[in-house]
Design an enzyme around this catalytic site. Structure first.
Site, PDB file in Angstrom:
ATOM      1  N   LYS A  38       4.505   0.795   9.668  1.00 19.45           N
ATOM      2  CA  LYS A  38       4.635   2.032   8.901  1.00 19.45           C
ATOM      3  C   LYS A  38       4.114   3.223   9.704  1.00 19.45           C
ATOM      4  O   LYS A  38       4.640   4.319   9.583  1.00 19.45           O
ATOM      5  CB  LYS A  38       3.879   1.906   7.576  1.00 19.45           C
ATOM      6  CG  LYS A  38       4.691   1.214   6.508  1.00 19.45           C
ATOM      7  CD  LYS A  38       3.991   1.257   5.165  1.00 19.45           C
ATOM      8  CE  LYS A  38       3.017   0.130   5.037  1.00 19.45           C
ATOM      9  NZ  LYS A  38       2.450  -0.012   3.687  1.00 19.45           N
ATOM     10  N   GLU A  72       0.868  -1.171   0.000  1.00 19.77           N
ATOM     11  CA  GLU A  72       0.000   0.000   0.000  1.00 19.77           C
ATOM     12  C   GLU A  72       0.909   1.226   0.000  1.00 19.77           C
ATOM     13  O   GLU A  72       1.793   1.324   0.858  1.00 19.77           O
ATOM     14  CB  GLU A  72      -0.881  -0.028   1.263  1.00 19.77           C
ATOM     15  CG  GLU A  72      -1.899   1.076   1.280  1.00 19.77           C
ATOM     16  CD  GLU A  72      -2.803   1.037   2.525  1.00 19.77           C
ATOM     17  OE1 GLU A  72      -2.736   0.058   3.281  1.00 19.77           O
ATOM     18  OE2 GLU A  72      -3.544   2.008   2.707  1.00 19.77           O
ATOM     19  N   ARG A 127       5.340 -13.073   9.726  1.00 23.75           N
ATOM     20  CA  ARG A 127       5.979 -11.816   9.365  1.00 23.75           C
ATOM     21  C   ARG A 127       7.351 -11.719  10.009  1.00 23.75           C
ATOM     22  O   ARG A 127       7.658 -12.420  10.966  1.00 23.75           O
ATOM     23  CB  ARG A 127       5.113 -10.612   9.721  1.00 23.75           C
ATOM     24  CG  ARG A 127       4.742 -10.480  11.174  1.00 23.75           C
ATOM     25  CD  ARG A 127       3.609  -9.487  11.361  1.00 23.75           C
ATOM     26  NE  ARG A 127       3.968  -8.136  10.990  1.00 23.75           N
ATOM     27  CZ  ARG A 127       3.361  -7.437  10.013  1.00 23.75           C
ATOM     28  NH1 ARG A 127       2.367  -7.959   9.346  1.00 23.75           N
ATOM     29  NH2 ARG A 127       3.728  -6.211   9.741  1.00 23.75           N
TER      30      ARG A 127
HETATM   31  P1  ATP Z   1       2.813  -2.256   8.133  1.00 19.08           P
HETATM   32  O1  ATP Z   1       2.235  -3.211   9.124  1.00 19.08           O
HETATM   33  O2  ATP Z   1       4.238  -1.914   8.358  1.00 19.08           O
HETATM   34  O3  ATP Z   1       1.965  -1.037   7.926  1.00 19.08           O
HETATM   35  P2  ATP Z   1       1.587  -3.480   5.906  1.00 19.08           P
HETATM   36  O4  ATP Z   1       1.429  -4.943   5.974  1.00 19.08           O
HETATM   37  O5  ATP Z   1       0.397  -2.660   6.184  1.00 19.08           O
HETATM   38  O6  ATP Z   1       2.831  -3.053   6.763  1.00 19.08           O
HETATM   39  P3  ATP Z   1       1.645  -3.354   3.092  1.00 19.08           P
HETATM   40  O7  ATP Z   1       2.115  -2.253   2.239  1.00 19.08           O
HETATM   41  O8  ATP Z   1       0.206  -3.661   3.132  1.00 19.08           O
HETATM   42  O9  ATP Z   1       2.169  -3.027   4.529  1.00 19.08           O
HETATM   43  O10 ATP Z   1       2.499  -4.660   2.826  1.00 19.08           O
HETATM   44  C1  ATP Z   1       2.850  -5.139   1.560  1.00 19.08           C
HETATM   45  C2  ATP Z   1       3.230  -6.568   1.693  1.00 19.08           C
HETATM   46  O11 ATP Z   1       4.332  -6.720   2.579  1.00 19.08           O
HETATM   47  C3  ATP Z   1       2.093  -7.404   2.256  1.00 19.08           C
HETATM   48  O12 ATP Z   1       1.970  -8.567   1.489  1.00 19.08           O
HETATM   49  C4  ATP Z   1       2.526  -7.708   3.649  1.00 19.08           C
HETATM   50  O13 ATP Z   1       2.051  -8.947   4.086  1.00 19.08           O
HETATM   51  C5  ATP Z   1       4.052  -7.704   3.537  1.00 19.08           C
HETATM   52  N1  ATP Z   1       4.645  -7.368   4.816  1.00 19.08           N
HETATM   53  C6  ATP Z   1       4.476  -6.233   5.526  1.00 19.08           C
HETATM   54  N2  ATP Z   1       5.148  -6.278   6.684  1.00 19.08           N
HETATM   55  C7  ATP Z   1       5.785  -7.468   6.706  1.00 19.08           C
HETATM   56  C8  ATP Z   1       6.645  -8.131   7.637  1.00 19.08           C
HETATM   57  N3  ATP Z   1       6.995  -7.548   8.796  1.00 19.08           N
HETATM   58  N4  ATP Z   1       7.114  -9.356   7.322  1.00 19.08           N
HETATM   59  C9  ATP Z   1       6.790  -9.937   6.158  1.00 19.08           C
HETATM   60  N5  ATP Z   1       5.976  -9.380   5.241  1.00 19.08           N
HETATM   61  C10 ATP Z   1       5.481  -8.158   5.503  1.00 19.08           C
HETATM   62 MG    MG Z   2      -1.381  -3.189   5.032  1.00 17.53          MG
END
Ligand code: ATP
Ligand code: MG
Length: 553
Positions: A272, A33, A262
């Site tokens: 984020k 995102e 994760r």
């Molecule tokens: P955050 O929790 O930091 O806001 P998010 O999951 O909301 O991260 P996205 O931009 O939606 O961020 O994530 C893009 C991809 O990265 C998704 O498929 C998500 O599952 C993966 N991802 C995000 N954080 C992690 C992590 N700590 N370990 C592994 N994969 C991750």
């Molecule tokens: Mg997300």
């Protein structure tokens, strides 16, 4: 690093699907995102998704870069650009497969209409609070909305009017009609569309209704014919709804969602939202501050992309939630740089060393190996002269036990050059040593110490006449505790006040001319990189990537 004999459980599933002919190839996706910069957690997901595509390239496998930009309120093009740059830096390429979920708004809408027509969705006009309350909880089943059984035609008309902008935010939503008594709360008639009178970076003001993530995501995957949709464990309980959407909407493919754990790192925050707070509150200098766990941060810190990929490979893919020690990442950085980084000399806490028997105004050319174990990296030349800079702690007025460097009447070798004997020193009014004096022993360059001379150590140095002044930034972990998220006063309360020290150093002259992002080892000190943003030949700036040893143990 695909030499691993054992596949993780996801690669095993994919290998089975290819072997059985269920799929001819595999299409994965990385769906960020665009509401922040990528961090190390994303690196794990990128390495997994793009890695699978690389490993199966022979079958035509691909990995899509898809911006999951269905939420209008939080997204900015700055983030889109940074995400692309970071994926490339990490060493991956989406080729032609760049997608924006916001290009599918019409498709999502059609799917929603299809659900309504089939009696599988309805417009609910309860207030948001009423909807929340009536969902129940783990022990209490939900109560059906009074609008749940409204005629299909009515929902169709209301949904069209929602799109037309006739309602205010919160006045109506579209809900999937599934099971208000489901033990899985996700399945209790989840909201799939809401009204948001917001400007979208791609579609402008064309829409005022936006799909919820859980509804849009499976549709995005299906539209792109993703075979394996890999996500983190917190989506496991959402999987029944993912499958429900795929089953009941007119989609061209049936992707399969598989969850993995994760990445969590000690001494690090990775959400984020928290990283944004650090930036907004100016607790760091920006998203690319070298202390940030963002990819642009670690890049600027001098972590090589290959070391990050090796780290992700080593962490592996499992279903076990845990915390990875950040020391493992630092180990990979050190391990990689040890092999590839040439050696240079820099003095970070300088004190003057005067060689009293060295003729004034003369200098001598000293040839030094660029790498102790790799002759192919060649040699370089530095000038030695009467006055040198050495590290203040390479001299002790009263040497402690097992101290083998300079002290009154003691010998030490100047790296690559002569043995010197300390003949005196000078202090300032505060008692700080400001100058050390010595004599050099002719004939000791490249030769053993003469009989009767005790010389057990070599120290690095920079010619005072030839050296270049540089700013050196010593970075350390941003937090003082292993689990900053759990800190009583919040993660901001445990920021390491010593996470950045800026020093006025002296470096070998050639270091002024290196390109930004060029890495080397400062002998005896650690691995350093020319700062990506601030380094200039007129004002060299180096960041410490990692110390030579782990000092946190
Ligand atoms: P955050 O929790 O930091 O806001 P998010 O999951 O909301 O991260 P996205 O931009 O939606 O961020 O994530 C893009 C991809 O990265 C998704 O498929 C998500 O599952 C993966 N991802 C995000 N954080 C992690 C992590 N700590 N370990 C592994 N994969 C991750
Ligand atoms: Mg997300």
């Amino acid at each position: 690093m695909s030499d691993s004999p054992k596949l993780d459980f996801i690669r095993e599933i994919i290998a089975d699907d290819l072997a059985s002919g269920k799929h001819a190839t595999t299409i994965t996706r990385f769906p960020p995102e665009p509401n922040g910069y990528l961090h190390l957690g994303h690196a794990k997901s990128i390495c997994l998704n793009f890695g699978i595509a690389q490993e199966n390239a022979a079958t035509g496998a691909r990995c899509h870069l898809r911006f999951d930009d269905t939420n209008p309120s939080k997204e900015e093009t700055e983030y889109v650009d940074s995400i692309k740059a970071d994926v490339k830096w990490l060493g991956f390429d989406w080729g032609d497969d760049l997608f924006f979920a916001s290009d599918y708004f019409e498709f999502f809408y059609d799917c929603a209409v299809h659900l309504i027509r089939n009696g599988l969705a309805y417009v609910d006009q309860q207030t948001p609070e009423q909807i929340k309350e009536s969902r129940g909880n783990l022990n209490v089943p939900g109560t059906p909305s009074p609008w749940r059984e409204r005629p299909v035609e009515e929902s169709l008309e209301l949904f069209a009017r929602m799109r037309g902008g006739e309602f205010k935010e919160g006045e109506a939503v579209l809900r999937a009609k599934i099971d208000m008594a489901s033990p899985n709360i996700v399945m209790r008639d989840p909201v799939i569309y809401r009204i948001m009178h917001a400007h979208h970076h791609n579609t402008g003001d064309a829409w005022c209704i936006y799909p919820m993530y859980d509804f849009a995501h499976p549709l995005e995957d299906a539209k792109e014919k993703i075979t394996h949709s890999l996500c983190t464990l917190e989506f496991e309980i959402h999987r029944p709804f993912y499958d429900w959407v795929i089953e009941h909407c007119p989609v061209p493919a049936k992707p399969r969602q598989i969850e993995f754990s994760r990445l969590n790192l000690s001494y690090t925050v990775m959400s984020k939202r928290k990283l944004l707070q650090l930036v907004k509150d100016a607790l760091v200098t920006g998203w690319d501050d070298p202390r940030m766990p963002t990819l642009s941060g670690i890049r600027r810190r001098g972590y090589p992309a290959e070391a990050v990929r090796n780290f992700c490979h080593r962490v592996g893919i499992t279903k076990f939630d845990g915390v990875t020690d950040v020391a493992l990442l630092e180990f990979e950085v050190r391990d990689h740089l040890n092999t590839v980084a040439p050696r240079r000399m820099a003095v970070l806490d300088p004190v003057k060393l005067v060689i009293e028997n060295w003729p004034q105004g003369t200098s001598e050319d000293i040839e030094l190996d660029n790498h102790p174990k790799n002759p192919a990296m060649g040699t370089r030349h530095v000038a030695m002269s009467r006055e040198l800079w050495i590290e203040a702690d390479d001299f002790q007025e009263v040497p402690e036990k097992k101290y083998f460097r300079l002290g009154p009447d003691r010998y030490v070798r100047l790296r690559g050059a002569y043995i010197v004997k300390c003949t005196g020193f000078e202090k300032d009014a505060s008692g700080k040593v400001i100058e050390v004096r010595c004599e050099y022993l002719p004939g000791t360059k490249g030769a053993d110490a003469p009989e009767g001379v005790q010389c057990k150590a070599a120290i690095h140095w920079v010619s005072a006449e030839h050296g270049v002044a540089a700013e050196v930034r010593l970075y350390d972990r941003l937090f003082t505790v292993a689990d900053p998220d759990a800190a009583e006063g919040g993660f901001v309360s445990v920021i390491n006040p010593d996470s950045l020290k800026t020093l006025a150093a002296w470096v070998e002259p050639s270091l002024a001319d290196v390109a930004p992002e060029w890495s080397c080892q400062f002998e005896r000190l650690g691995y350093f990189v020319a700062d990506r943003c601030d380094h200039q030949s007129s004002k060299p700036v180096f960041n410490r990537s990692v110390a030579l040893r782990d000092s946190w143990k």
